[in-house]
Design a protein around this motif. Structure first.
Motif, PDB file in Angstrom:
ATOM      1  N   LEU A   1       0.852  -1.192   0.000  1.00  0.00           N
ATOM      2  CA  LEU A   1       0.000   0.000   0.000  1.00  0.00           C
ATOM      3  C   LEU A   1       0.887   1.241   0.000  1.00  0.00           C
ATOM      4  N   PRO A   2       0.400   2.370  -0.539  1.00  0.00           N
ATOM      5  CA  PRO A   2       1.199   3.605  -0.550  1.00  0.00           C
ATOM      6  C   PRO A   2       1.481   4.059   0.886  1.00  0.00           C
ATOM      7  N   ARG A   3       2.744   4.010   1.290  1.00  0.00           N
ATOM      8  CA  ARG A   3       3.095   4.194   2.696  1.00  0.00           C
ATOM      9  C   ARG A   3       2.875   5.616   3.190  1.00  0.00           C
ATOM     10  N   ASP A   4       3.047   6.598   2.327  1.00  0.00           N
ATOM     11  CA  ASP A   4       2.830   7.967   2.773  1.00  0.00           C
ATOM     12  C   ASP A   4       1.363   8.192   3.138  1.00  0.00           C
ATOM     13  N   GLN A   5       0.448   7.578   2.345  1.00  0.00           N
ATOM     14  CA  GLN A   5      -0.970   7.719   2.650  1.00  0.00           C
ATOM     15  C   GLN A   5      -1.356   6.939   3.904  1.00  0.00           C
TER      16      GLN A   5
ATOM     17  N   ILE B   1       8.032  -1.040   8.672  1.00  0.00           N
ATOM     18  CA  ILE B   1       8.486  -0.775   7.301  1.00  0.00           C
ATOM     19  C   ILE B   1       9.973  -0.425   7.260  1.00  0.00           C
ATOM     20  N   ILE B   2      10.522   0.097   8.379  1.00  0.00           N
ATOM     21  CA  ILE B   2      11.951   0.460   8.380  1.00  0.00           C
ATOM     22  C   ILE B   2      12.815  -0.749   8.694  1.00  0.00           C
ATOM     23  N   TYR B   3      12.451  -1.489   9.733  1.00  0.00           N
ATOM     24  CA  TYR B   3      13.276  -2.618  10.159  1.00  0.00           C
ATOM     25  C   TYR B   3      13.044  -3.867   9.313  1.00  0.00           C
TER      26      TYR B   3
ATOM     27  N   THR C   1      13.351   5.643   3.354  1.00  0.00           N
ATOM     28  CA  THR C   1      12.866   7.008   3.115  1.00  0.00           C
ATOM     29  C   THR C   1      13.199   7.902   4.311  1.00  0.00           C
ATOM     30  N   PRO C   2      13.920   8.999   4.126  1.00  0.00           N
ATOM     31  CA  PRO C   2      14.309   9.856   5.257  1.00  0.00           C
ATOM     32  C   PRO C   2      13.119  10.361   6.062  1.00  0.00           C
ATOM     33  N   ASP C   3      12.028  10.687   5.388  1.00  0.00           N
ATOM     34  CA  ASP C   3      10.867  11.227   6.081  1.00  0.00           C
ATOM     35  C   ASP C   3      10.317  10.233   7.107  1.00  0.00           C
ATOM     36  N   PHE C   4      10.260   8.941   6.711  1.00  0.00           N
ATOM     37  CA  PHE C   4       9.770   7.916   7.628  1.00  0.00           C
ATOM     38  C   PHE C   4      10.728   7.741   8.807  1.00  0.00           C
ATOM     39  N   ASN C   5      12.027   7.752   8.529  1.00  0.00           N
ATOM     40  CA  ASN C   5      13.025   7.583   9.594  1.00  0.00           C
ATOM     41  C   ASN C   5      12.986   8.767  10.567  1.00  0.00           C
TER      42      ASN C   5
ATOM     43  N   THR D   1      20.741   3.080  12.346  1.00  0.00           N
ATOM     44  CA  THR D   1      20.126   3.598  11.124  1.00  0.00           C
ATOM     45  C   THR D   1      20.877   4.831  10.633  1.00  0.00           C
ATOM     46  N   HIS D   2      20.997   4.937   9.305  1.00  0.00           N
ATOM     47  CA  HIS D   2      21.734   6.050   8.709  1.00  0.00           C
ATOM     48  C   HIS D   2      20.872   6.880   7.761  1.00  0.00           C
ATOM     49  N   HIS D   3      19.555   6.686   7.838  1.00  0.00           N
ATOM     50  CA  HIS D   3      18.708   7.305   6.836  1.00  0.00           C
ATOM     51  C   HIS D   3      17.861   8.442   7.392  1.00  0.00           C
ATOM     52  N   TYR D   4      18.039   8.785   8.669  1.00  0.00           N
ATOM     53  CA  TYR D   4      17.375   9.969   9.191  1.00  0.00           C
ATOM     54  C   TYR D   4      18.271  11.186   8.956  1.00  0.00           C
ATOM     55  N   GLN D   5      17.731  12.385   9.154  1.00  0.00           N
ATOM     56  CA  GLN D   5      18.486  13.631   8.948  1.00  0.00           C
ATOM     57  C   GLN D   5      18.980  14.129  10.306  1.00  0.00           C
ATOM     58  N   ALA D   6      20.247  13.894  10.602  1.00  0.00           N
ATOM     59  CA  ALA D   6      20.811  14.208  11.917  1.00  0.00           C
ATOM     60  C   ALA D   6      20.762  15.706  12.213  1.00  0.00           C
ATOM     61  N   GLU D   7      21.019  16.535  11.192  1.00  0.00           N
ATOM     62  CA  GLU D   7      20.990  17.982  11.413  1.00  0.00           C
ATOM     63  C   GLU D   7      19.629  18.430  11.944  1.00  0.00           C
ATOM     64  N   LYS D   8      18.571  17.876  11.347  1.00  0.00           N
ATOM     65  CA  LYS D   8      17.215  18.224  11.754  1.00  0.00           C
ATOM     66  C   LYS D   8      16.921  17.721  13.162  1.00  0.00           C
ATOM     67  N   MET D   9      17.407  16.526  13.474  1.00  0.00           N
ATOM     68  CA  MET D   9      17.145  15.944  14.788  1.00  0.00           C
ATOM     69  C   MET D   9      17.864  16.705  15.903  1.00  0.00           C
TER      70      MET D   9
END
Length: 878
Positions: A548-552, A572-574, A580-584, A632-640
């Motif tokens: 299924l479309p995961r963003d929806q 979905i991540i593990y 997808t960075p947004d999900f992480n 995990t390496h797919h999140y945005q560390a600067e934002k976090m």
């Protein structure tokens, strides 16, 4: 009594007596009489009306010295072979003029094959002839024990001989004999050639099929009522010669076809063909008879009319390939008739087999089942249906079971074809299958409706409701894309039973096209089981194979079922490896918010039991968060980093800093805030990489420790420039305020780290920043290990250098040996080409040792003596 007419027998020439032999070709017949006269007839007329005109075109009185016992026409070369009085001669066919005598005496029999080979049997030998440009030439002779009675070619290299007592096969290539079996009580061999690979041999009343190796070809033989005098193969039938008649039998079914009333037939038999019409001649005391083949299509129609369908189908196979369309049409028509006949006689399984083979429209077959199909089906489709047959209840049951197998195969075949009205036919077939299952085995209805089908929704829905098949109605809706109706029924059942399994399975069946329905009914599952509700949105192997479309899905869960958002993102991540960075990012934020929520509640809570539970939950979520940030390496560390606080979750913040290459700040957290040297060392070990921007990470660690020895309030703790020395720290150091023992422990830690990681710490960078008053003994171990390490590296480089040098010299020596062959020439040495003395002339030398005057060498790459080409070899050396 005749089953059907295969041949028409006509007395062609009456009054002619004492016929000895005859041969036919085209519209001519050559007849040899017992008085040695040879007569040539021309036959014209209409074989369909059996009216012929016979004209005697030639007669040769006393043509041979003795009566002719065997004649054969060789059409490819227009020759006539004749055997008379133990002599074999060859004649021109048109003029009947003698061309050559092939055997002057002792000949008893001859046999010719289509490979232009001729075998003449004498009393003790076989003579093999091959056709050349000028005629037959003798090729070989072979000894035989006695004169044969019959002789037939198998292939170009094997001949079957029938002697008085037995049959045998002789191999002409190696002369070997293979005995087959005896000829029977009467001692008369009867041999009939069927093809190059098959021959029919008689033993008393039985005829047996054999192959060129003497092996039985068929599991059956031909049984005759009495011993035949002769058997001939007039395709497609066998004709047996008896004293009072000729009997025609089939080759495949062994069935008697026709009796021809030709008493006392002459054992000579001659076949011919003209304009694709086959005919033959047989003589008896009345005269000469002509057998005309009844056209195959007419025979097939007669057999079908007499309901002899199996024999009719065998004859269909004999229709020439040139008429392939006609053959298929006729064969399919007979199979349909045969199938209908079998159905009427209650042989339902066999009937369906032949309906299947006939490729007929399955709707025609359904006309035999008025109790299953619509009453107006025949009028609606305008198809000529079969006459319906009254069946009792038991017969109906058996007939339906056979029909189910037939329709199942048909729907598979039709799905693979592009045919007219395909959807309409499939609709009728599938609807009938449902009706058939309801009448025979209702349990199979559910299994069938689970498959993709083309059932008529209205008919099947009405039928299933009449039988209260609620589950089957849901499957019918599902297979026809009526998902809303199906889900409404399932939802109604849940209200009655509280069982959500059916709804769970159904939602897992739906794909992204029905996302609205999934969202609508997922809440109902969540009321009873949150874990199952989560599985609806995941791509689980156990439930479905759709994504299924995961963003929806994420947005839906966030707005409607927020409790499932965190486990959904974790899955979905593990498990599904979504990067997808947004999900992480979202998952990490959820972890942080949950941690803050628990932390806030912990401060408000006063009861011990609740405190313990909150602490456990807080530790659990922090462990999850820590693991996620590390692995995990797919999140945005600067934002976090903008979200995480500076006074809490320090280790997590340190990891985030490491992701943005802020190692100084990360180490500051480990040393100055967490006061954990062990984790700081581990951090350095993890991130250290030589020849990169982290090669000085251990020096940064030591500088951080040096800060703890100084008055940190006056120094910028983020200033780690290498041009600063310890005096900068020492100037701020106050002996009165500092604990000397702690100070010494810090220095010991620094010297321990230097000693432990000596290979990763550059002395030119670390020594200038050390305290001026540090004893040399404290850093002696570091310096000693570092110097030893440098010497070790130096020795290793030196060894590598010498190895390279040695390898280079070995290659030079090897090459010099290859190109350094010596040759001694004195005043008596002669040129190996011209033979003159070399003297003081210029010479050329080749790799094989040949030398010559330069003027004697035409090609510098080619040896003038051996002619060996050295082009590639010389290019390799030079």
């Amino acid at each position: 009594m005749d089953h059907h007419r295969a041949y028409d027998a006509t007395l062609l020439i009456s009054g002619i007596q004492n016929v000895k032999s005859y041969v036919a070709w085209n519209n001519f017949l050559l007849v040899s009489l017992n008085n040695r006269d040879l007569i040539k007839f021309q036959i014209t007329g209409d074989y369909q009306k059996l009216k012929y005109q016979v004209k005697q075109v030639d007669i040769r009185p006393k043509f041979t010295k003795k009566p002719i016992t065997q004649m054969e026409v060789i059409k490819p070369v227009n020759k006539l072979l004749v055997l008379h009085g133990n002599v074999v001669e060859i004649y021109e066919l048109k003029t009947i003029k003698l061309q050559k005598v092939l055997c002057k005496k002792n000949a008893v029999l001859f046999s010719y094959n289509k490979k232009k080979s001729l075998c003449i049997s004498t009393k003790k030998e076989l003579w093999i002839f091959k056709w050349k440009e000028l005629g037959f030439e003798k090729h070989n002779t072979m000894a035989i024990p006695e004169a044969p009675k019959t002789m037939d070619w198998f292939k170009a290299s094997k001949i079957c001989l029938g002697f008085k007592r037995q049959y045998c096969v002789i191999n002409l290539k190696n002369g070997t004999f293979k005995s087959l079996f005896t000829t029977g009580k009467n001692g008369i061999p009867i041999s009939t050639k069927i093809s190059n690979q098959e021959i029919l041999l008689g033993k008393d009343k039985i005829s047996i099929f054999k192959d060129p190796n003497g092996m039985a070809l068929r599991a059956y033989g031909i049984n005759w009522v009495e011993i035949p005098l002769k058997i001939v193969y007039f395709p497609p039938y066998l004709i047996g010669f008896f004293a009072n008649k000729l009997r025609v039998r089939t080759l495949y079914t062994k069935q008697l076809i026709q009796d021809l009333n030709i008493p006392n037939p002459n054992l000579c038999f001659s076949m011919a063909k003209k304009d694709n019409h086959s005919f033959a001649y047989i003589a008896n005391k009345k005269g000469i008879w002509r057998l005309d083949e009844i056209p195959l299509l007419y025979q097939i129609d007669m057999l079908s009319f007499e309901k002899n369908y199996e024999e009719a189908l065998k004859l269909c196979e004999l229709i020439p390939n040139l008429e392939e369309n006609k053959k298929n049409t006729k064969s399919n028509d007979i199979k349909q008739q045969y199938a209908n006949h079998l159905f009427v006689t209650r042989k339902f399984n066999k009937a369906m087999d032949f309906f299947q083979q006939s490729n007929c429209d399955p709707r025609i077959v359904l006309s035999l089942y008025p109790f299953l199909v619509e009453e107006n089906l025949e009028k609606q489709l305008k198809i000529p249906f079969f006459e319906q047959t009254e069946l009792n209840e038991q017969e109906q049951h058996e007939a339906i079971l056979s029909l189910i197998d037939y329709l199942t195969q048909q729907r598979s075949l039709i799905n693979d074809k592009e045919i007219e009205k395909k959807e309409q036919i499939l609709k009728i077939i599938d609807t009938t299958i449902v009706k058939a299952y309801i009448k025979t085995n209702y349990l199979l209805v559910k299994h069938f409706l689970k498959l993709p089908n083309s059932c008529d929704l209205e008919q099947c829905e009405k039928l299933l409701k009449e039988n209260n098949y609620e589950d089957e109605i849901i499957l019918l809706y599902q297979s026809n894309g009526k998902h809303l109706q199906a889900l409404e029924l399932i939802s109604k059942k849940i209200n009655e039973t509280s069982n959500i399994d059916d709804l769970f399975e159904y939602l897992n069946f739906l794909d992204a096209k029905n996302l609205d329905l999934i969202f609508k009914y997922a809440k109902e599952i969540y009321k009873y089981d949150s874990k199952k509700c989560l599985l609806v949105f995941l791509n689980n192997k156990g439930s479905s194979n759709r994504t299924l479309p995961r963003d929806q899905v994420k947005k839906y869960l966030e707005d409607n079922i927020p409790d499932l958002l965190m486990p959904y993102l974790e899955s979905i991540i593990y498990e599904e490896k979504d990067n997808t960075p947004d999900f992480n990012n979202h998952l990490l934020i959820l972890y942080f918010k949950e941690y803050e929520k628990l932390n806030t509640n912990l401060k408000k809570e006063t009861e011990n039991e609740n405190l313990k539970q909150l602490v456990e939950s807080k530790n659990e979520i922090q462990t999850k968060m820590n693991k996620f940030i590390k692995t995990t390496h797919h999140y945005q560390a600067e934002k976090m980093l903008t979200i995480f606080p500076e006074d809490d979750l320090l280790e997590e913040r340190a990891i985030l800093l490491s992701r943005v290459k802020q190692h100084e700040l990360a180490l500051d957290i480990y040393i100055n805030k967490l006061n954990n040297i062990e984790k700081a060392e581990k951090y350095c070990h993890t991130h250290y990489k030589p020849d990169s921007n982290t090669e000085n990470i251990y020096i940064i660690l030591i500088k951080q420790l040096l800060f703890q020895l100084s008055d940190k309030s006056n120094i910028n703790k983020n200033d780690y420039s290498y041009n600063r020395t310890y005096s900068d720290y020492d100037n701020n150091y106050n002996d009165d305020d500092d604990d000397e023992e702690e100070h010494n422990l810090k220095l010991q830690t620094i010297t321990r780290i230097m000693k432990k990681y000596y290979s990763k710490i550059d002395p030119l960078k670390i020594i200038p920043i050390l305290p001026n008053n540090i004893p040399i003994s404290n850093i002696f171990d570091y310096l000693n290990l570092r110097i030893k390490n440098i010497l070790k590296l130096k020795r290793r480089k030196l060894v590598q250098k010498n190895l390279h040098k040695s390898n280079y010299l070995n290659l030079r020596l090897k090459n010099s040996k290859k190109g350094g062959k010596s040759l001694t020439i004195d005043e008596n040495t002669l040129c190996q080409v011209c033979g003159k003395r070399i003297g003081d002339s210029i010479i050329g030398i080749f790799p094989n040792g040949v030398f010559a005057h330069l003027s004697c060498i035409e090609n510098k790459n080619k040896c003038p003596k051996t002619k060996q080409d050295f082009t590639k070899k010389l290019n390799k050396y030079y």
